[in-house]
Design an enzyme around this catalytic site. Structure first.
Site, PDB file in Angstrom:
ATOM      1  N   PHE A  22       0.815  -1.206   0.000  1.00 38.05           N
ATOM      2  CA  PHE A  22       0.000   0.000   0.000  1.00 38.05           C
ATOM      3  C   PHE A  22       0.854   1.264   0.000  1.00 38.05           C
ATOM      4  O   PHE A  22       1.781   1.398   0.814  1.00 38.05           O
ATOM      5  CB  PHE A  22      -0.852   0.073   1.278  1.00 38.05           C
ATOM      6  CG  PHE A  22      -2.009  -0.869   1.340  1.00 38.05           C
ATOM      7  CD1 PHE A  22      -3.314  -0.379   1.376  1.00 38.05           C
ATOM      8  CD2 PHE A  22      -1.829  -2.247   1.411  1.00 38.05           C
ATOM      9  CE1 PHE A  22      -4.399  -1.235   1.460  1.00 38.05           C
ATOM     10  CE2 PHE A  22      -2.909  -3.115   1.510  1.00 38.05           C
ATOM     11  CZ  PHE A  22      -4.204  -2.602   1.529  1.00 38.05           C
ATOM     12  N   ASP A  23       0.527   2.195  -0.883  1.00 40.91           N
ATOM     13  CA  ASP A  23       0.943   3.570  -0.691  1.00 40.91           C
ATOM     14  C   ASP A  23       0.146   4.120   0.501  1.00 40.91           C
ATOM     15  O   ASP A  23      -0.777   3.451   0.996  1.00 40.91           O
ATOM     16  CB  ASP A  23       0.654   4.366  -1.968  1.00 40.91           C
ATOM     17  CG  ASP A  23       0.981   5.836  -1.836  1.00 40.91           C
ATOM     18  OD1 ASP A  23       2.070   6.169  -1.328  1.00 40.91           O
ATOM     19  OD2 ASP A  23       0.123   6.658  -2.219  1.00 40.91           O
TER      20      ASP A  23
END
Length: 237
Positions: A22-23
């Site tokens: 995940f960003d």
């Protein structure tokens, strides 16, 4: 680019993933908008009223690169350290008043992925001292097996370094990872690392060139759950 053709969607989902990376800003949290507001306010206070015009170009970059770009645009007298400190004060005040703005579907997705046995990591260009408090205050930190922050590497997105490091930390080959991103720079970074990419656009929509790079583009994190469910159903796992 929202994939709506069911046959095409299922065809492109024929891959096995073991980890999801995940960003953070703009993907998990609606902090890009907070940053834009705080950038404009800090700029006005410090005598740079047009500084927000450059804000979108900074999305996905680490502090070192942002500092260099702002100095190039605004001149050698510009103090990024002073500006950044004041901006963070403004963001901090907004979060204390309203909490960390969580994107719709985040905890539903995180809970689903953990139940299904995926390894999870964060790969954010934001520095540890700024990012970790957001993750902890929002209650998201406990879901992740590893976290990689922007100040842990020399090169920022779109270089693939941060995603390669996240995969190495998880001990999973990049080809077995899917990256979730909201920004074009992040998609390029994950793609060049050899990962499958899912874009959930925030402030920036994919242009025609990026549409040829990104594997999937969906309107929210809820749709990511459906993508993975479809893949599991098709693969029989």
């Amino acid at each position: 680019m929202l994939l709506t053709d069911e046959n095409l969607l299922l065809e492109r989902l024929e891959f096995m993933i073991r980890a999801v990376i995940f960003d953070m800003d703009g993907l998990m949290f609606d902090t890009e908008r907070l940053t834009h507001v705080a950038t404009a306010q800090a700029g006005r206070e410090l005598g740079y009223p047009g500084i927000a015009d450059f804000a979108r170009e900074m999305i996905g970059r680490n502090e070192k690169e942002c500092s260099g770009l702002y100095t190039r645009y605004l001149g050698g007298d510009f103090s990024y350290r002073g500006f950044s400190a004041r901006r963070q004060e403004i963001i901090g005040a907004l979060i204390r008043e309203n909490g960390v703005p969580v994107k719709p579907g985040l905890f539903e997705l995180l809970s689903f992925l953990k139940r299904e046995g995926f390894l999870l990591a964060v790969a954010t260009s934001t520095s540890r001292r700024h990012a970790l408090p957001y993750l902890e205050q929002a209650g998201a930190a406990r879901y992740f097996d590893r976290m990689v922050f922007g100040d842990m590497l020399e090169k920022s997105k779109p270089a693939p370094d941060i995603y390669l490091k996240a995969a190495a930390e998880l001990e999973v080959p990049p080809a077995d990872c899917t990256a979730l991103e909201d920004s074009p720079l992040g998609i390029r970074s994950a793609h060049d690392a050899g990962m499958k990419t899912v874009m959930v656009p925030d402030l920036l929509e994919p242009d025609e060139a990026l549409k040829k790079t990104v594997d999937f583009c969906v309107p929210s994190l809820f749709e990511v759950i459906e993508l993975i469910r479809s893949e599991r159903k098709e693969s029989g796992t």
